[in-house]
Every structure is written in C-alpha cells, then in structure tokens.
Enzyme design. Structure first.
Site, mmCIF file in Angstrom:
data_model
loop_
_atom_site.group_PDB
_atom_site.id
_atom_site.type_symbol
_atom_site.label_atom_id
_atom_site.label_comp_id
_atom_site.label_asym_id
_atom_site.label_seq_id
_atom_site.Cartn_x
_atom_site.Cartn_y
_atom_site.Cartn_z
ATOM 1 N N ASP A 175 18.711 7.110 0.668
ATOM 2 C CA ASP A 175 18.173 5.612 0.599
ATOM 3 C C ASP A 175 17.021 5.484 -0.353
ATOM 4 O O ASP A 175 16.480 6.335 -0.858
ATOM 5 C CB ASP A 175 17.927 5.761 2.206
ATOM 6 C CG ASP A 175 18.711 5.182 2.783
ATOM 7 O OD1 ASP A 175 20.112 5.702 2.742
ATOM 8 O OD2 ASP A 175 18.085 5.424 4.241
ATOM 9 N N LYS A 220 20.312 0.566 0.268
ATOM 10 C CA LYS A 220 19.686 0.831 1.601
ATOM 11 C C LYS A 220 18.320 -0.094 1.635
ATOM 12 O O LYS A 220 17.381 0.625 2.373
ATOM 13 C CB LYS A 220 19.379 1.789 2.284
ATOM 14 C CG LYS A 220 21.193 2.609 2.526
ATOM 15 C CD LYS A 220 22.056 1.384 3.563
ATOM 16 C CE LYS A 220 21.609 0.919 4.297
ATOM 17 N NZ LYS A 220 22.499 0.182 4.986
ATOM 18 N N MET A 225 9.749 -2.728 8.796
ATOM 19 C CA MET A 225 10.052 -3.993 7.601
ATOM 20 C C MET A 225 9.283 -5.548 8.007
ATOM 21 O O MET A 225 10.719 -6.396 8.176
ATOM 22 C CB MET A 225 11.619 -4.512 8.299
ATOM 23 C CG MET A 225 12.123 -2.793 7.321
ATOM 24 S SD MET A 225 14.380 -2.494 8.510
ATOM 25 C CE MET A 225 13.860 -2.280 10.057
#
Length: 530
Positions: free
Chosen positions: A38, A60, A169
């Site tokens: 990633d 990603k 996130m």
C-alpha cells in the site's frame, strides 16, 4: 516434476519505521518473490526485499488514484497460482481496517494457501510514541478505536460517552468529528492530539482542545493521522521524554528513537536530509547520517530491477573461461552477477581462471562478502581511473563487463577498447525511475523542511528532476521549491548533472564515495557554524 506451491502472506508493516517490524515480517520480506504493498507503507521497508523481487504498488490511499480492491484480489491469486511467495504488505495491522476479509475470500475461492501475520497498529503505536497512554487508572478505563472515513454512519451519542477515542483516517473530517462530539455533549475543553506520520522521521504532534485544534492545524495536510481524544492526552506533558519540548496548544515533535538520543553537539543536528539513492541501497548511508544527528527522509529515485533479458549474461557465464578479466563497477553489478551465477548452478570456483577488477570500496566490500578478493581496485574510486592505472597491458585481453542495461556512461568501454581490449558488455540489471515520489519526501518538499538533498549518481539527479517535474510542475515553482536547499554531489559527473538540471551544486565530495560525501556535508555544516 512437482509444481511449486505458492503462498500469500497478509502482513502488517506496523506504523512505519523498519524498527517496528516484527521479526517474522522482516524474515518474510527478505524471502519475498512478489511484494504487493500500500501507499502508506514506508519506502524504506522496500529495501528489505531481494533485488529480484517483483514490487507492485497498489496505492490504497484516500483521495488518490489506487488499484481497485478487485484488481488487488486478482493479483494475489494470480501470483500465488504461479507458485510465488507473495507478501501483501499493509500499514499497521492487516485486520485493523485493512480489508483483509475480501482478500482472504478471493484466495479461498481459488484454494490458495495464505497466512495472516499481525503488525503493530498505528492506533496503539502512535499514542504510545507521542507519550499518550490510552488507559489510566483515573482518566481512562477504556478506549475505542474507529475510522472516521464515513462519519455519517457512526453512533456519535455512544462514542461521546467514552473516556478515550482513537480515530483513524479522520484528517479530512476533523471539523465534522469535533462538531459531532460537541453536539453530543463533549466538553469544548476536552484534550485532543493529532499525530501525523506516526513512527516515522516525519512524525509531528499537535496537542490542543476541541475548541482550538482546528485553528492550530489550519492549512496543514492531515494525512495520514491518528487522532486521540480524551483527558489522557494531557499526560503526554509528563510522560514523554524530556528531549521533546511541549506546549499547551501545539507541539510539533519528531519522536524517532534516533532523534531522542541525538545530541546538539553532533555535526548534522537539526538538518533534514533527503536521500535519493535506490531503496535497496540507502539504509547504511541513511544510518550514518542519522548517527551524525540528521533527520533523514528517503526519496528513492532509482529502482534496481533485473534486465529485460538474462540471455547475454547467461551466455557470458557459460563461457567464463574465455575471459581474462571481469570488471564490476557497482554493488548492483556484483549482486546480480553472482545471483545469476548461482542460478546457473555455478559458484565462485567458476571464477578461478579470471581476474577481477572493481571500482569503489563498496563494490570491493560486496565482493569480499562472497569470499572473493579483487585483483585490482583503481585508486580514485571512479571508472575513469581504471584504465589509467590498469596493472597490465590490455592489448588482446578479453574483458567481461556486466553493467546497467541502459543509461550508463560509455567512457570506460571506449577507453578499454582504445587500449586494445575486447570488451563484452552484458546487461546485468536495469535502473529506472520510480512511478511515484515517496509521500514523506513530497510532504517535506512542500513544507520546505528539507535542508540538504544528496545525489550519489547522475541518474539520481536525472530521475529526481523527472519526479519533481511530474509532481510539482503544475505549480511552476520548482526552482523556488529548491532555492533554500543545499545540493550535495558525490563527484564531478554527478555535479555536472546537478548544474545541468538543477542549476547549481553546493557541496561536492573530495573523495568520490559515500564516506567522502558525508565528510563534505560535515565540513559544509562546520563552515556554516564558523
């Protein structure tokens, strides 16, 4: 003949730095045949894989172009069915918001063998590194971890009642997170910490309250971040190492272990250095700079990969007895030549009748590691001096020269040929420009926190220029981006490329080695301090 059986390892890379890898993960990386990783995986981890490992960057990362999950599933199945040992490398822990379920289901559908290997989740590591305990006998008897990627689907009433929250996130939705917490009864004075690039040399920490943290982070790209909300955040002022200063509102701290032990007396203390070597080659050089007090950011501008065809090298290895000399001018040449020698069922005994010349101490050291002593090393560590100091007449000598497939300098071949040698050039490896710039390097350049950029070859200069044009050309200010940065070169040819493409060079090594480059940087820094 039994077909090789492949296996896929779904592996957690931890928060970033190689020091936080588990032993099992490190061992798997060193044996990987295919690496599918990633975007948030630190580029320095890529140097752990073998030189001939196929590396596939699937992105990603939120807000950026990425390979679809369906395509990733297909890649895992495809290479496993080919009999490859595949490492699917994810940041943090693979089962913490890692979408492992879909990948496992795809592997099961094709009866592919797989194993899940845990990693240290940033949800746990980031607060710890910043000095924030997630539990405390008085302030926090529990904590919750969640992703704020989709804040509308969360039960904010329930979350607001918990003592400590860890948000992954959540950078792009920080204002919405704060709004929902305040709306559901959380006090405006609740402590909050925002930890960006946790566990890397670019780590920064902002500490404040729900009612002021937005003002403290205005204009800052908060990705990737871990957000900690709760009164345990205030304990960081007492629990983090004394070498890190703190303020009530904002603290921008770099908390790598190497930085904690750094003394202000070290010659490169306070300097952020961008290293542009290939990921497979930068570790020792970066470690040396770090030991001298520098904050090092890796920006690989070279990818070293196998040649487009092994045919020429294989044919040369099959007829080694026909050659008088073997010339190796780089550690890459050594690595790929010996890798192919072994692949052909031979070992160092096949070199018994051939003399070996190498350029550079690092190349010689790489040869020594294989139990081979070079017959000749030119004194000036550059290929140009090899012919001038060659220990015997070259007339009629047949010379094997395994080298980079394209883009290398031709001066050595021309001079050997002029002296009467018959030179057989064979492609041993390729060096190419990476498709993307490492995220940490891009951020450091954007924020103008880089003090020095080091270049160890003309190709690193060329590909650095190419990457910066690609990433920053829309801003039309590449010159301004570099105007405050010291450009450091390993030698005259590299310096020429710096001048041609970047307009200048500020530091050039007197000895054309990495040690010489480090010495030149220390002298430059001492000159600034004088």
């Amino acid at each position: 003949m039994t077909e090789a059986k492949g296996k896929v390892y779904l592996v957690g890379a931890g928060p970033g730095d190689v020091a936080y890898l588990t032993v099992k993960t490190y061992n798997l990386l060193t044996q990987a045949q295919v690496l599918i990783y990633d975007a948030l995986v630190d580029q320095q981890l890529l140097q752990c894989v073998p030189p001939d490992c196929l590396r596939v960057d699937v992105g990603k990362r939120g807000g950026q172009v990425s390979t679809s999950q369906g395509e990733i599933n297909q890649l895992l199945v495809h290479y496993c069915l080919q009999g490859k040992q595949v490492v699917r490398l994810k940041s943090g822990d693979p089962f913490i918001f890692g979408r492992c379920t879909e990948e496992i289901q795809a592997l099961q559908a094709y009866c592919c063998d797989f194993e899940v290997v845990p990693g240290i989740s940033s949800a746990l590591a980031a607060p710890l590194i910043a000095g924030i305990p997630l539990t405390d006998a008085v302030l926090s008897r529990c904590f919750a971890v969640f992703t704020a990627h989709e804040p509308d689907v969360l039960n904010w009433d329930a979350l607001s009642r918990l003592e400590t929250l860890v948000v992954l996130m959540g950078g792009r939705n920080l204002s919405e997170i704060i709004h929902q917490l305040l709306r559901n009864g959380r006090s405006p004075s609740t402590a909050i910490a925002i930890i960006r690039w946790a566990g890397t040399s670019q780590q920064q920490v902002w500490i404040g309250q729900l009612n002021n943290i937005l003002a403290e982070t205005t204009g800052v790209l908060l990705s990737p971040v871990v957000i900690v909300i709760g009164e345990v955040v205030r304990l960081c002022n007492y629990l983090k190492p004394e070498t890190i200063s703190s303020q009530d509102t904002v603290s921008q701290c770099q908390t790598m272990v190497s930085n904690l032990s750094t003394s202000v007396h070290l010659p490169l203390t306070g300097k952020t250095i961008l290293v542009t070597r290939a990921a497979t080659q930068s570790s020792e050089f970066s470690d040396r700079l770090t030991a001298l007090g520098a904050n090092v950011i890796s920006m690989p501008t070279l990818e070293i990969v196998p040649p487009s065809s092994w045919l020429a090298l294989d044919q040369a290895i099959a007829s080694l007895a026909d050659f008088h000399w073997l010339i190796l001018t780089s550690t890459n040449g050594v690595d790929y030549f010996f890798s192919r020698l072994i692949a052909q069922g031979k070992d160092v005994r096949a070199l018994a009748g051939i003399k070996i010349a190498v350029v550079g101490e690092k190349t010689a050291a790489s040869l020594h590691q294989r139990g081979v002593q070079p017959d000749f090393i030119p004194p000036n560590f550059v290929a140009d001096s090899l012919v001038a100091h060659f220990p015997e007449p070259l007339q009629g000598k047949k010379v094997l020269f395994p080298r980079v497939e394209s883009g290398g300098r031709d001066v050595l071949v021309q001079e050997l040929t002029t002296q009467g040698a018959v030179v057989i050039e064979v492609a041993a490896y390729q060096s190419r420009c990476p498709h993307t710039m490492s995220a940490s390097a891009k951020l450091a350049l954007q924020n103008r926190t880089v003090d020095i950029i080091t270049f160890a070859s003309s190709k690193t200069v060329k590909f650095f220029y190419q990457l910066t044009q690609q990433v920053f050309s829309q801003d039309n200010d590449i010159d301004q981006l570099l105007d405050h940065i010291c450009i450091a070169s390993i030698g005259p040819q590299t310096s020429k490329s710096c001048i041609d493409l970047l307009g200048r060079v500020n530091v050039e090594a007197e000895e054309y080695t990495l040690d010489g480059l480090i010495q030149a940087l220390v002298q430059w820094r001492n000159g600034l301090s004088a």
